[in-house]
Design a protein around this motif. Structure first.
Motif, PDB file in Angstrom:
ATOM      1  N   ALA A  36      -2.148 -39.294  13.426  1.00 48.32           N
ATOM      2  CA  ALA A  36      -0.891 -38.842  12.828  1.00 48.32           C
ATOM      3  C   ALA A  36      -0.670 -37.368  13.147  1.00 48.32           C
ATOM      4  O   ALA A  36       0.448 -36.955  13.467  1.00 48.32           O
ATOM      5  CB  ALA A  36      -0.909 -39.069  11.320  1.00 48.32           C
ATOM      6  N   ASN A  37      -1.748 -36.579  13.110  1.00 48.87           N
ATOM      7  CA  ASN A  37      -1.625 -35.149  13.390  1.00 48.87           C
ATOM      8  C   ASN A  37      -1.089 -34.901  14.796  1.00 48.87           C
ATOM      9  O   ASN A  37      -0.276 -33.996  15.010  1.00 48.87           O
ATOM     10  CB  ASN A  37      -2.984 -34.475  13.195  1.00 48.87           C
ATOM     11  N   ILE A  38      -1.535 -35.705  15.774  1.00 48.69           N
ATOM     12  CA  ILE A  38      -1.054 -35.521  17.145  1.00 48.69           C
ATOM     13  C   ILE A  38       0.461 -35.728  17.198  1.00 48.69           C
ATOM     14  O   ILE A  38       1.191 -34.941  17.795  1.00 48.69           O
ATOM     15  CB  ILE A  38      -1.753 -36.509  18.112  1.00 48.69           C
ATOM     16  N   ALA A  39       0.940 -36.778  16.523  1.00 53.15           N
ATOM     17  CA  ALA A  39       2.371 -37.064  16.558  1.00 53.15           C
ATOM     18  C   ALA A  39       3.157 -36.039  15.743  1.00 53.15           C
ATOM     19  O   ALA A  39       4.273 -35.670  16.123  1.00 53.15           O
ATOM     20  CB  ALA A  39       2.631 -38.481  16.040  1.00 53.15           C
ATOM     21  N   VAL A  40       2.579 -35.566  14.639  1.00 55.71           N
ATOM     22  CA  VAL A  40       3.238 -34.515  13.848  1.00 55.71           C
ATOM     23  C   VAL A  40       3.387 -33.261  14.713  1.00 55.71           C
ATOM     24  O   VAL A  40       4.454 -32.658  14.780  1.00 55.71           O
ATOM     25  CB  VAL A  40       2.424 -34.197  12.566  1.00 55.71           C
ATOM     26  N   TRP A  41       2.308 -32.916  15.405  1.00 59.38           N
ATOM     27  CA  TRP A  41       2.333 -31.732  16.269  1.00 59.38           C
ATOM     28  C   TRP A  41       3.412 -31.879  17.340  1.00 59.38           C
ATOM     29  O   TRP A  41       4.177 -30.957  17.587  1.00 59.38           O
ATOM     30  CB  TRP A  41       0.953 -31.548  16.918  1.00 59.38           C
ATOM     31  N   GLY A  42       3.491 -33.057  17.940  1.00 64.55           N
ATOM     32  CA  GLY A  42       4.430 -33.242  19.035  1.00 64.55           C
ATOM     33  C   GLY A  42       5.882 -33.383  18.592  1.00 64.55           C
ATOM     34  O   GLY A  42       6.789 -33.068  19.351  1.00 64.55           O
TER      35      GLY A  42
END
Lengths: 304, 301
Positions: free
Chosen positions: A170-176
């Motif tokens: 989820a963090n990767i998608a939040v970051w992106g």
């Protein structure tokens, strides 16, 4: 548009302009969708020992591919994981995007342009590269976070196994995605006439009250749009878990529904059950999308 | 559809400055919002900062030195990456530029002509065509990609440049944006006046409508360029020969091999850094051409 009888060239022109799009759409959308439906109702039948050129024939399979797809515990588990992942991702990303957009729109903020660009920057980074970068940052041996926690004598959380994996993905998608959604919301904030704020300020409203009572209701349509796109993107999650897979052994090859379709079609060579599963995923996406749009329209009809 | 596309401009501010107003109190910095925004910026820059420093490390240093202290191996990494399998990395970059550049250009052209026709003509089937095109946005890419691959294979085009380029040209989303933009940017009176002057329909599109649509089409181009450059699933499914890989699929294959040979990790990291440089430059250089208000304007329909 004029109501008198137009010249023939004018009646035919739109069809001529649309021809390339219609041809390409037919070839690369309509025909593949039809072909996927066709495949999903068929199966390979093996005769005897499966030797010889006529031993494997394609036969009508009815709904059997669908019943086995819908009854497949792996697909259900993948759908459950996707829901949990979306449940973490969407509120965090859109909440963050809304908060940052409101902060950018606050009077007397410094370094706004720098922050806006920095936060939008991850949008330019491919999902594969983003997952790769974060994947390394999650590895205890290279991560600065673990280095600092280690110095402080605390063990870091395990982000590549168990429940940590959901947070990690989820963090990767939040970051992106936060920056892009922030810009969408910020742009519609900028479209609100300032007179509204001036009147509110004269009435003694604080910036927080202005944000809650005026700004958030005014950008609701943008929030609906960003929610809609985030929901669709969540259902289609593929490249992030695929990229983390080489870095951890707890990512299964059927982690998300699309990964299962990929594995069925290209690793196991069963295109028929892959087609049925992908039709199920498409159907779920369409049902959710139209349900959501209907809900939103109903709300806005009732409100006005 | 809203009548105006561009947001009503605020009276005071230039883009990027905080919006002032007639009753603005003395200009003290709002510290808490500024700090929170900087915190967000730091979060977004950390992985970029990490890849910049990690690319300078030799594979020995990668796992032993503190993450953000620079290493001594950047030029070696660069040379090693360039030498890897006869320079295949640079080939991936060139392929990405080809797929994204040509694909986005064709996509913007197709979106432009289609969006114009849908916005500026009333004709039978208009709503149906628009709705069918739009439903394409909702199709999960894999539902399309698996049968697209099988059909491409039957046509003898799988594992070719065409197999990645052709499906990228139709962008339902680009058509949608172009339609909104054409409706807002091209006044009906101008179109009528050109007709009165005797312009044929195609000439009218090319000489009158198209120039008015350029800012919107630049946005469509940029969106599509980023989307194609960042795409992974379609080329991953279509291509087998790594000489035709775009850089996303190339890096992924490198990472998979790195799981068995950690020495390749430094190549993956250096490759990841170099692969984001063109997009970040494009993004920073052309940021004033991004018309995000197109997106927000789209909601007010």
């Amino acid at each position: 548009m004029a109501s008198h009888q137009p010249r023939p060239s004018r009646r035919l022109a739109p069809y001529a302009f649309l021809t390339p799009a219609v041809i390409l759409f037919t070839l690369f959308f309509a025909v593949p969708i039809g072909y996927a439906l066709h495949l999903s109702f068929r199966a390979v039948q093996v005769k005897g020992l499966g030797l010889g050129s006529h031993a494997r024939t394609e036969v009508w399979a009815g709904l059997s591919n669908y019943t086995s797809a819908l009854g497949d515990p792996e697909l259900l588990a993948g759908a459950g994981r996707t829901l949990l992942y979306g449940g973490l991702l969407v509120p965090a990303m859109l909440g963050g995007a809304l908060l940052l957009a409101l902060l950018l729109d606050t009077p007397r903020v410094r370094l706004g342009t720098f922050s806006r660009l920095a936060i939008f920057l991850p949008y330019a980074v491919p999902g594969i590269v983003a997952s790769l970068l974060w994947g390394f940052l999650y590895l205890p041996t290279v991560s600065p976070g673990y280095f600092l926690l280690d110095k402080a004598g605390i063990g870091g959380p395990d982000l590549l196994h168990g429940n940590g994996l959901f947070v990690a993905l989820a963090n990767i998608a939040v970051w992106g995605g936060t920056g892009f959604n922030m810009i969408v919301i910020y742009t519609s904030l900028r479209a609100i006439p300032v007179e509204l704020y001036e009147a509110a300020r004269l009435d003694g409203a604080s910036e927080l009250q202005i944000a809650l009572r005026i700004k958030i209701p005014m950008v609701l349509p943008s929030l609906v749009l960003t929610f809609f796109f985030s929901m669709i993107a969540t259902l289609q999650v593929f490249s992030e878990p695929m990229t983390l897979k080489p870095l951890t052994n707890s990512m299964s090859s059927t982690w998300s529904p699309l990964m299962k379709v990929y594995r069925d079609a290209f690793v196991q060579g069963d295109i028929h059950s892959a087609a049925a599963t992908s039709v199920v995923v498409a159907g779920a996406t369409l049902v959710l999308s139209f349900g959501f749009l209907k809900l939103v329209n109903k709300r806005s009809d009732g409100g006005s | 559809m809203s009548t105006t596309l561009t947001p009503r401009r605020r009276t005071a501010p230039a883009p990027g400055t905080s919006p002032g107003s007639a009753v603005a109190p003395p200009r003290r910095t709002a510290w808490i919002p500024t700090l929170l925004l900087l915190l967000g910026a730091v979060y977004c820059l950390i992985p970029i900062l990490w890849v910049v420093t990690a690319a300078t490390k030799s594979s020995g240093e990668l796992f032993t030195t503190f993450t953000f202290s620079p290493g001594s191996g950047f030029l070696d990494n660069l040379a090693e990456l360039s030498a890897y399998r006869g320079g295949v990395y640079w080939r991936w970059m060139a392929n990405s530029a080809l797929y994204a550049g040509v694909g986005a250009l064709l996509s913007a052209a197709l979106s432009g002509v289609t969006g114009y026709a849908l916005a500026k003509y009333r004709f039978r089937g208009r709503t149906a065509i628009f709705n069918i095109l739009l439903a394409g946005v909702l199709m999960p890419p894999i539902t399309l990609a698996v049968p697209q691959y099988l059909l491409m294979a039957q046509a003898g085009l799988a594992d070719s440049y065409w197999s990645v380029l052709l499906p990228s040209i139709v962008s339902p989303y680009g058509i949608y944006l172009a339609r909104i933009y054409a409706a807002a940017a091209i006044p009906d009176e101008v179109v009528e006046a050109a007709r009165v002057d005797g312009a044929k329909e195609f000439r009218l599109f090319r000489s009158v409508a198209l120039p008015m649509m350029v800012p919107g089409l630049v946005t469509v181009f940029l969106f599509q360029f980023v989307a194609i450059w960042n795409n992974f699933l379609l080329p991953y499914i279509m291509l087998g020969d790594d000489h035709r890989f775009p850089v996303t699929v190339g890096l992924y294959s490198l990472l998979q091999q790195g799981a068995n040979a950690p020495a390749l990790y430094t190549l993956v990291i250096t490759g990841a850094l170099l692969s984001v440089v063109p997009l970040i430059l494009l993004f920073l250089g052309l940021q004033r051409y991004w018309r995000i208000d197109l997106l927000s304007g789209a909601v007010k329909s």
